[in-house]
Motif scaffolding. Structure first.
Motif, PDB file in Angstrom:
ATOM      1  N   LEU A 107      47.385  31.342  55.591  1.00  0.00           N
ATOM      2  CA  LEU A 107      46.030  31.898  55.542  1.00  0.00           C
ATOM      3  C   LEU A 107      45.448  31.826  54.135  1.00  0.00           C
ATOM      4  O   LEU A 107      44.249  31.569  53.973  1.00  0.00           O
ATOM      5  CB  LEU A 107      46.026  33.339  56.055  1.00  0.00           C
ATOM      6  N   THR A 108      46.285  32.020  53.123  1.00  0.00           N
ATOM      7  CA  THR A 108      45.806  31.883  51.747  1.00  0.00           C
ATOM      8  C   THR A 108      45.270  30.472  51.522  1.00  0.00           C
ATOM      9  O   THR A 108      44.152  30.286  51.018  1.00  0.00           O
ATOM     10  CB  THR A 108      46.926  32.191  50.736  1.00  0.00           C
ATOM     11  N   ALA A 109      46.051  29.475  51.919  1.00  0.00           N
ATOM     12  CA  ALA A 109      45.629  28.081  51.757  1.00  0.00           C
ATOM     13  C   ALA A 109      44.371  27.790  52.564  1.00  0.00           C
ATOM     14  O   ALA A 109      43.479  27.059  52.105  1.00  0.00           O
ATOM     15  CB  ALA A 109      46.764  27.141  52.167  1.00  0.00           C
ATOM     16  N   SER A 110      44.254  28.368  53.739  1.00  0.00           N
ATOM     17  CA  SER A 110      43.076  28.138  54.583  1.00  0.00           C
ATOM     18  C   SER A 110      41.829  28.765  53.967  1.00  0.00           C
ATOM     19  O   SER A 110      40.754  28.150  53.962  1.00  0.00           O
ATOM     20  CB  SER A 110      43.313  28.689  55.986  1.00  0.00           C
ATOM     21  N   HIS A 111      41.948  29.964  53.440  1.00  0.00           N
ATOM     22  CA  HIS A 111      40.802  30.589  52.778  1.00  0.00           C
ATOM     23  C   HIS A 111      40.392  29.782  51.550  1.00  0.00           C
ATOM     24  O   HIS A 111      39.197  29.608  51.282  1.00  0.00           O
ATOM     25  CB  HIS A 111      41.100  32.043  52.403  1.00  0.00           C
ATOM     26  N   GLU A 112      41.365  29.268  50.820  1.00  0.00           N
ATOM     27  CA  GLU A 112      41.053  28.436  49.654  1.00  0.00           C
ATOM     28  C   GLU A 112      40.360  27.138  50.079  1.00  0.00           C
ATOM     29  O   GLU A 112      39.459  26.661  49.387  1.00  0.00           O
ATOM     30  CB  GLU A 112      42.314  28.159  48.849  1.00  0.00           C
ATOM     31  N   ALA A 113      40.752  26.591  51.220  1.00  0.00           N
ATOM     32  CA  ALA A 113      40.097  25.385  51.738  1.00  0.00           C
ATOM     33  C   ALA A 113      38.633  25.682  52.064  1.00  0.00           C
ATOM     34  O   ALA A 113      37.744  24.859  51.790  1.00  0.00           O
ATOM     35  CB  ALA A 113      40.832  24.871  52.974  1.00  0.00           C
ATOM     36  N   VAL A 114      38.373  26.847  52.639  1.00  0.00           N
ATOM     37  CA  VAL A 114      36.992  27.221  52.947  1.00  0.00           C
ATOM     38  C   VAL A 114      36.186  27.357  51.649  1.00  0.00           C
ATOM     39  O   VAL A 114      35.025  26.941  51.592  1.00  0.00           O
ATOM     40  CB  VAL A 114      36.920  28.508  53.787  1.00  0.00           C
ATOM     41  N   VAL A 115      36.794  27.898  50.613  1.00  0.00           N
ATOM     42  CA  VAL A 115      36.106  28.019  49.324  1.00  0.00           C
ATOM     43  C   VAL A 115      35.707  26.633  48.817  1.00  0.00           C
ATOM     44  O   VAL A 115      34.576  26.433  48.354  1.00  0.00           O
ATOM     45  CB  VAL A 115      36.982  28.751  48.285  1.00  0.00           C
ATOM     46  N   THR A 117      35.145  23.961  50.592  1.00  0.00           N
ATOM     47  CA  THR A 117      34.052  23.495  51.450  1.00  0.00           C
ATOM     48  C   THR A 117      32.744  24.172  51.039  1.00  0.00           C
ATOM     49  O   THR A 117      31.696  23.514  50.989  1.00  0.00           O
ATOM     50  CB  THR A 117      34.376  23.776  52.933  1.00  0.00           C
ATOM     51  N   CYS A 118      32.810  25.445  50.738  1.00  0.00           N
ATOM     52  CA  CYS A 118      31.620  26.169  50.272  1.00  0.00           C
ATOM     53  C   CYS A 118      31.060  25.531  49.007  1.00  0.00           C
ATOM     54  O   CYS A 118      29.837  25.358  48.882  1.00  0.00           O
ATOM     55  CB  CYS A 118      31.960  27.630  49.972  1.00  0.00           C
ATOM     56  N   ARG A 119      31.927  25.187  48.080  1.00  0.00           N
ATOM     57  CA  ARG A 119      31.462  24.603  46.814  1.00  0.00           C
ATOM     58  C   ARG A 119      30.709  23.293  47.052  1.00  0.00           C
ATOM     59  O   ARG A 119      29.693  23.032  46.415  1.00  0.00           O
ATOM     60  CB  ARG A 119      32.630  24.390  45.865  1.00  0.00           C
ATOM     61  N   GLN A 120      31.197  22.490  47.981  1.00  0.00           N
ATOM     62  CA  GLN A 120      30.518  21.224  48.286  1.00  0.00           C
ATOM     63  C   GLN A 120      29.165  21.480  48.934  1.00  0.00           C
ATOM     64  O   GLN A 120      28.162  20.860  48.578  1.00  0.00           O
ATOM     65  CB  GLN A 120      31.396  20.371  49.201  1.00  0.00           C
ATOM     66  N   ALA A 121      29.127  22.394  49.888  1.00  0.00           N
ATOM     67  CA  ALA A 121      27.872  22.703  50.580  1.00  0.00           C
ATOM     68  C   ALA A 121      26.874  23.378  49.639  1.00  0.00           C
ATOM     69  O   ALA A 121      25.664  23.134  49.730  1.00  0.00           O
ATOM     70  CB  ALA A 121      28.154  23.594  51.795  1.00  0.00           C
ATOM     71  N   LEU A 122      27.374  24.199  48.740  1.00  0.00           N
ATOM     72  CA  LEU A 122      26.503  24.911  47.806  1.00  0.00           C
ATOM     73  C   LEU A 122      25.742  23.937  46.911  1.00  0.00           C
ATOM     74  O   LEU A 122      24.546  24.128  46.656  1.00  0.00           O
ATOM     75  CB  LEU A 122      27.320  25.895  46.969  1.00  0.00           C
ATOM     76  N   LYS A 123      26.413  22.893  46.462  1.00  0.00           N
ATOM     77  CA  LYS A 123      25.750  21.890  45.619  1.00  0.00           C
ATOM     78  C   LYS A 123      24.547  21.284  46.338  1.00  0.00           C
ATOM     79  O   LYS A 123      23.481  21.105  45.741  1.00  0.00           O
ATOM     80  CB  LYS A 123      26.730  20.776  45.229  1.00  0.00           C
ATOM     81  N   LEU A 124      24.709  20.970  47.610  1.00  0.00           N
ATOM     82  CA  LEU A 124      23.617  20.377  48.393  1.00  0.00           C
ATOM     83  C   LEU A 124      22.440  21.341  48.498  1.00  0.00           C
ATOM     84  O   LEU A 124      21.287  20.947  48.340  1.00  0.00           O
ATOM     85  CB  LEU A 124      24.115  19.999  49.790  1.00  0.00           C
ATOM     86  N   ALA A 125      22.735  22.601  48.762  1.00  0.00           N
ATOM     87  CA  ALA A 125      21.677  23.601  48.899  1.00  0.00           C
ATOM     88  C   ALA A 125      20.961  23.823  47.568  1.00  0.00           C
ATOM     89  O   ALA A 125      19.729  23.918  47.531  1.00  0.00           O
ATOM     90  CB  ALA A 125      22.259  24.911  49.424  1.00  0.00           C
ATOM     91  N   GLN A 126      21.716  23.874  46.498  1.00  0.00           N
ATOM     92  CA  GLN A 126      21.109  24.092  45.182  1.00  0.00           C
ATOM     93  C   GLN A 126      20.227  22.919  44.769  1.00  0.00           C
ATOM     94  O   GLN A 126      19.137  23.124  44.226  1.00  0.00           O
ATOM     95  CB  GLN A 126      22.197  24.349  44.130  1.00  0.00           C
ATOM     96  N   ASP A 139      27.727  33.841  49.431  1.00  0.00           N
ATOM     97  CA  ASP A 139      28.335  35.048  49.999  1.00  0.00           C
ATOM     98  C   ASP A 139      29.646  34.715  50.708  1.00  0.00           C
ATOM     99  O   ASP A 139      30.640  35.437  50.583  1.00  0.00           O
ATOM    100  CB  ASP A 139      27.382  35.733  50.980  1.00  0.00           C
ATOM    101  N   ARG A 140      29.650  33.624  51.460  1.00  0.00           N
ATOM    102  CA  ARG A 140      30.871  33.216  52.166  1.00  0.00           C
ATOM    103  C   ARG A 140      31.967  32.856  51.160  1.00  0.00           C
ATOM    104  O   ARG A 140      33.120  33.226  51.328  1.00  0.00           O
ATOM    105  CB  ARG A 140      30.602  32.008  53.089  1.00  0.00           C
ATOM    106  N   MET A 141      31.604  32.142  50.104  1.00  0.00           N
ATOM    107  CA  MET A 141      32.572  31.727  49.098  1.00  0.00           C
ATOM    108  C   MET A 141      33.209  32.956  48.457  1.00  0.00           C
ATOM    109  O   MET A 141      34.431  33.019  48.300  1.00  0.00           O
ATOM    110  CB  MET A 141      31.897  30.842  48.047  1.00  0.00           C
TER     111      MET A 141
END
Length: 155
Positions: A107-115, A117-126, A139-141
């Motif tokens: 679960l630790t590794a999975s939460h880090e994977a989501v982080v 993914t968030c960083r990649q998506a955040l760049k697009l939004a910004q 917020d999700r990150m």
């Protein structure tokens, strides 16, 4: 869908929605993984982990709805099948029932994977000045970073 004029160019909306689709797939896969571990955890930490996993999957259930609704707000269909999530997610499914300690590691590794993914998506939004998507992603990150930290502290 009717013409969307929210101040974000169509190509940018589609690109941001694609990033959010990956976040949705990761979040749903993590939801399922966490729920599975909630049902199947055993051992001396059973009660603590059982309750903690329930808190996590309950929070994720709300998150997946928020992410899917943001994708729809951008005028794109949200994925909603296991097949689509499997193609989009960066989180590997787990076979069998791992030990309680292995569940925490996974679960630790999975939460880090989501982080990540968030960083990649955040760049697009910004880049598109899409503050609504950026706020949701940020917020999700933050939530996944905190959860990964708490899980790591248990090891």
């Amino acid at each position: 869908m009717a013409n969307i004029n929210i101040g974000i160019e169509e190509n940018a909306r589609i690109e941001i929605a694609q990033g959010l689709k990956h976040l949705l797939a990761d979040s749903y896969t993590l939801y399922l993984q966490t729920h599975n571990f909630h049902w199947n955890v055993t051992g001396p930490q059973f009660r603590e982990l059982h309750l903690m996993f329930e808190e996590h999957y309950t929070e994720l259930a709300t998150a997946v709805d928020d992410i899917a609704e943001r994708i729809r707000t951008l005028g794109v269909a949200a994925p909603g099948t296991y097949k689509a999530f499997a193609q989009l997610s960066s989180i590997e499914e787990v076979d069998g029932v791992p030990s309680a300690n292995e569940m925490i590691v996974i679960l630790t590794a999975s939460h880090e994977a989501v982080v990540r993914t968030c960083r990649q998506a955040l760049k697009l939004a910004q880049e598109a000045e899409d503050e609504s998507s950026a706020a949701l992603i940020s917020d999700r990150m933050r939530e996944h970073e905190k959860t990964a930290w708490m899980l790591r502290a248990m090891l």
